[in-house]
Design a protein around this motif. Structure first.
Motif, PDB file in Angstrom:
ATOM      1  N   GLY A 135      36.489  28.555  33.672  1.00  0.00           N
ATOM      2  CA  GLY A 135      36.203  29.935  34.079  1.00  0.00           C
ATOM      3  C   GLY A 135      37.189  30.377  35.143  1.00  0.00           C
ATOM      4  N   CYS A 136      36.845  31.452  35.835  1.00  0.00           N
ATOM      5  CA  CYS A 136      37.760  31.998  36.845  1.00  0.00           C
ATOM      6  C   CYS A 136      36.924  32.821  37.819  1.00  0.00           C
ATOM      7  CB  CYS A 136      38.800  32.891  36.166  1.00  0.00           C
ATOM      8  SG  CYS A 136      40.112  33.451  37.273  1.00  0.00           S
ATOM      9  N   THR A 137      37.284  32.767  39.110  1.00  0.00           N
ATOM     10  CA  THR A 137      36.528  33.588  40.071  1.00  0.00           C
ATOM     11  C   THR A 137      36.940  35.049  39.970  1.00  0.00           C
ATOM     12  OG1 THR A 137      38.244  33.056  41.690  1.00  0.00           O
ATOM     13  CG2 THR A 137      36.133  31.922  41.933  1.00  0.00           C
ATOM     14  N   LEU A 138      38.090  35.290  39.394  1.00  0.00           N
ATOM     15  CA  LEU A 138      38.583  36.669  39.348  1.00  0.00           C
ATOM     16  C   LEU A 138      38.060  37.367  38.102  1.00  0.00           C
ATOM     17  CD1 LEU A 138      42.080  35.686  40.644  1.00  0.00           C
ATOM     18  CD2 LEU A 138      40.268  36.812  41.922  1.00  0.00           C
ATOM     19  N   THR A 139      38.195  38.672  38.095  1.00  0.00           N
ATOM     20  CA  THR A 139      37.541  39.432  37.019  1.00  0.00           C
ATOM     21  C   THR A 139      38.475  40.488  36.448  1.00  0.00           C
ATOM     22  OG1 THR A 139      36.646  40.789  38.780  1.00  0.00           O
ATOM     23  CG2 THR A 139      35.145  39.189  37.824  1.00  0.00           C
ATOM     24  N   THR A 229      50.407  33.186  38.154  1.00  0.00           N
ATOM     25  CA  THR A 229      49.365  33.556  39.116  1.00  0.00           C
ATOM     26  C   THR A 229      49.101  35.052  39.057  1.00  0.00           C
ATOM     27  OG1 THR A 229      48.687  33.560  41.432  1.00  0.00           O
ATOM     28  CG2 THR A 229      51.035  33.840  41.017  1.00  0.00           C
ATOM     29  N   SER A 230      47.860  35.391  39.361  1.00  0.00           N
ATOM     30  CA  SER A 230      47.517  36.819  39.420  1.00  0.00           C
ATOM     31  C   SER A 230      48.006  37.422  40.738  1.00  0.00           C
ATOM     32  CB  SER A 230      46.012  36.971  39.272  1.00  0.00           C
ATOM     33  OG  SER A 230      45.373  36.228  40.294  1.00  0.00           O
ATOM     34  N   GLY A 231      48.454  36.558  41.679  1.00  0.00           N
ATOM     35  CA  GLY A 231      48.998  37.078  42.941  1.00  0.00           C
ATOM     36  C   GLY A 231      48.272  36.572  44.169  1.00  0.00           C
TER      37      GLY A 231
HETATM   38 FE1  SF4 Z   1      41.479  34.869  35.984  1.00  0.00          FE
HETATM   39 FE2  SF4 Z   1      42.586  37.322  35.874  1.00  0.00          FE
HETATM   40 FE3  SF4 Z   1      44.051  35.162  35.203  1.00  0.00          FE
HETATM   41 FE4  SF4 Z   1      42.042  35.976  33.624  1.00  0.00          FE
HETATM   42  S1  SF4 Z   1      43.945  37.085  34.073  1.00  0.00           S
HETATM   43  S2  SF4 Z   1      42.448  33.875  34.227  1.00  0.00           S
HETATM   44  S3  SF4 Z   1      40.529  36.723  35.159  1.00  0.00           S
HETATM   45  S4  SF4 Z   1      43.170  35.649  37.230  1.00  0.00           S
END
Ligand code: SF4
Ligand code: SAH
Length: 393
Positions: A135-139, A229-231
């Motif tokens: 999973g991921c903490t980000l959304t 990375t998303s940043g």
């Molecule tokens: Fe997590 Fe966003 Fe990367 Fe999906 S795109 S894995 S929600 S950080």
């Protein structure tokens, strides 16, 4: 979505030692950790370094899981190792093969959790896409993984284990007596673009990648490893210094208003802050270019103005822009931009002097393309409130 039916193979039963065997798993231990474990088991300190090198070669270069087969170690020492340790990789519980040859593995890790790993064969390379979290903490609202709660971080052993289980499945280990490098590698590139945000699991990702890059480990050049990375801005300099692999960043928008929505971490570290961190990356990591990933969402971030803003924003940063046509998943709130729109966008970027490859969707028929990964068995779905708290929608 492709109409081709996926070929689902039966559950493969690869015999594995159970994690509750009471023996310590050696996969994923750093050189220092492995050295300490060996000394604690009675290895003379003076020999530890050499034993670590020997074990790494058996484990990561030859694919050996049984201490008894380690012929350059004395028999009683092999028996001692077998008593105390094991060499275990996560179990593949399902494997799907796409019409285009992409393979998706459903991988079970300790605690019964599941992640996905994807192998993408191409003419001149083979890329393994690995997960760093369940999973991921980000959304990010366009990402399937983002609809699933974070269950836990993977360990270094579970991360490096994904490379090993893919090599098992592909039959990539050398035959006994065959030297490393005698045949072209099936897994020639690694991307940390599976489930999860790798920089929120920094230490485990770093330790696993060090094994992947080590000449006595998996032996892949750091230039063939890309972390996306998303940043997570505070970890970017550390990635350069402690890992030194190639970096990709999920940029996806050219104004803070739109990026706040698409990549909610932008509320914490906005575009200007992110770009500042990225500017230093090539120097710190001694790598040439950063990849800016840009998902093409119809009517959201795909205008000519967006393309022009994008090239203005990244001016001065050695970069490549990777345009990713949006990959749909059930219930996704977006649509893929039309091809002529993607081409027009790519053209503006290209004329500004940037390579702008459009990422071909791979393995869509088995839900293996970017952003389609999600563990179906994990029940934890983010609540509306959690999504609202992150995305404000
Ligand atoms: Fe997590 Fe966003 Fe990367 Fe999906 S795109 S894995 S929600 S950080
Ligand atoms: N968490 C990390 C790495 C995993 S995602 C990150 O966000 O960078 C790998 C890439 O796929 C990211 O650029 C992500 O934004 C993109 N992606 C996510 N969902 C997607 C979708 N449905 N279609 C296309 N790309 C997607």
């Amino acid at each position: 979505m492709s109409a081709t039916a996926p070929i689902t193979q039966d559950v493969r039963t690869i015999p594995r030692t159970l994690p509750d065997s009471g023996r310590q798993n050696l996969v994923g231990l750093t050189r220092a950790q492995l050295g300490e474990a060996l000394v604690a088991a009675g290895t003379p300190e003076k020999q530890a370094r050499m034993r670590v090198a020997q074990l790494w070669q058996w484990i990561y270069q030859k694919g050996v899981r049984d201490f008894a087969a380690m012929t350059n170690l004395a028999k009683p020492y092999r028996a001692l190792l077998a008593e105390r340790f094991e060499i275990a990789v996560p179990q593949v519980v399902d494997r799907q093969v796409s019409a285009d040859g992409t393979r998706k593995y459903l991988v079970r890790i300790a605690g019964g959790h599941e992640v996905e790993t994807v192998y993408i064969p191409e003419v001149d390379r083979g890329t393994l896409c690995i997960s760093s979290q369940v999973g991921c903490t980000l959304t990010c609202p366009f990402c399937h993984t983002g609809t699933q709660k974070l269950v836990r971080n993977l360990t270094a052993g579970e991360i490096v284990g994904q490379i090993m289980l893919a090599r098992d499945d592909l039959g990539e280990w050398p035959e006994p007596g065959e030297a490393m490098g005698e045949r072209p590698r099936l897994i020639s590139n690694l991307v940390l673009m599976g489930m999860g945000e790798p920089l929120y699991n920094f230490e485990a990702v770093r330790d696993a990648m060090r094994i992947a890059m080590d000449g006595e480990g998996i032996s892949l050049s750091r230039r063939r490893i890309t972390l996306s990375t998303s940043g997570v801005v505070p970890e970017i300099a550390r990635t350069a210094e402690e890992i030194g692999c190639m970096l990709a960043v999920s940029f996806h928008a050219t104004t803070d208003a739109v990026r706040d929505r698409l990549v909610p971490i932008n509320r914490r570290w906005n575009i200007a802050t992110l770009l500042d961190a990225l500017r230093d990356y090539p120097r710190l990591s001694n790598s040439e270019r950063i990849t800016f990933e840009y998902v093409m969402l119809k009517g959201v971030n795909d205008s000519d103005d967006d393309a022009r803003r994008l090239v203005r924003l990244i001016a001065g940063i050695p970069a490549k822009i990777n345009l990713i046509p949006f990959n749909e998943w059930p219930g996704a709130p977006y649509e893929r931009s039309d091809w002529d729109r993607i081409e027009a966008f790519a053209d503006i970027v290209y004329k500004a002097g940037y390579a702008s490859p459009v990422r071909t969707p791979r393995g869509e028929d088995i839900m293996a393309a970017c952003g389609q990964l999600k563990s179906a068995t994990e029940r934890g779905r983010k609540s509306k409130a959690e999504i609202a708290a992150e995305t404000g929608v």
